[in-house]
Enzyme design. Sequence first.
Site, short mmCIF file in Angstrom:
data_model
loop_
_atom_site.label_atom_id
_atom_site.label_comp_id
_atom_site.label_asym_id
_atom_site.label_seq_id
_atom_site.Cartn_x
_atom_site.Cartn_y
_atom_site.Cartn_z
N GLU A 19 46.66 30.33 -59.67
CA GLU A 19 46.62 29.88 -58.19
C GLU A 19 47.24 30.79 -57.23
OE1 GLU A 19 48.36 26.19 -56.92
OE2 GLU A 19 49.49 26.28 -58.92
N ARG A 46 55.63 26.28 -70.07
CA ARG A 46 55.90 24.87 -70.17
C ARG A 46 55.20 23.86 -71.26
NH1 ARG A 46 56.58 23.50 -63.97
NH2 ARG A 46 54.81 25.09 -64.25
#
Length: 193
Positions: A116, A79
Amino acid sequence: MAASDITVSGLNKVGAEDAAYLVSKIRTIPGFPKEGILFRDFMPVLADARAFGILMGALEAALPVDVDDFDMVVGLEARGFLFGPALAARLGKGFIAVRKAGKLPPETMSQSYDLEYGQASMEIETNVVHEGVRVLIVDDLIATGGTANAARSLIEKCGGVVAGFSFVMELTGIDGMKSLGDYPTSSLVCMPA
């Protein structure tokens, strides 16, 4: 998610109405890509001309360093490729892509990092960053800081200098911004992880 959980101080130059409009286009998807993760989806922002225009104007207005303090914009897959080239074009700068491993032709340098929700590796073409080139690293969000720090490491391995980092969103409570140390940083929207 309560509106009080969202901080939009990075949008202060676009006005309250535009800031609220932009934030209204960001979706939160629980349990994606795996249970326990809150995925922040920016695709509706891109699909809305007004929201995308607000976003790009805000990114430009909230640069963490002066536009003359960097030569190129670096975008991180995937992105960061949506916002980085658009910002580079607005600023009259070139764009450098940092990609997932195995997507670029040789010669490349690679760097592993923690996500994460797992581990990954990214690469950069060695011929696009020259000794002393100053870059602004742009991505859609910062969570743990693993991706941003891996990109920083790649730029420095190639002889470049990281001038700063610019993010659309910061996920709070994870300390990703702290992991960047003393580098100048900016984020437009802060939301809890």
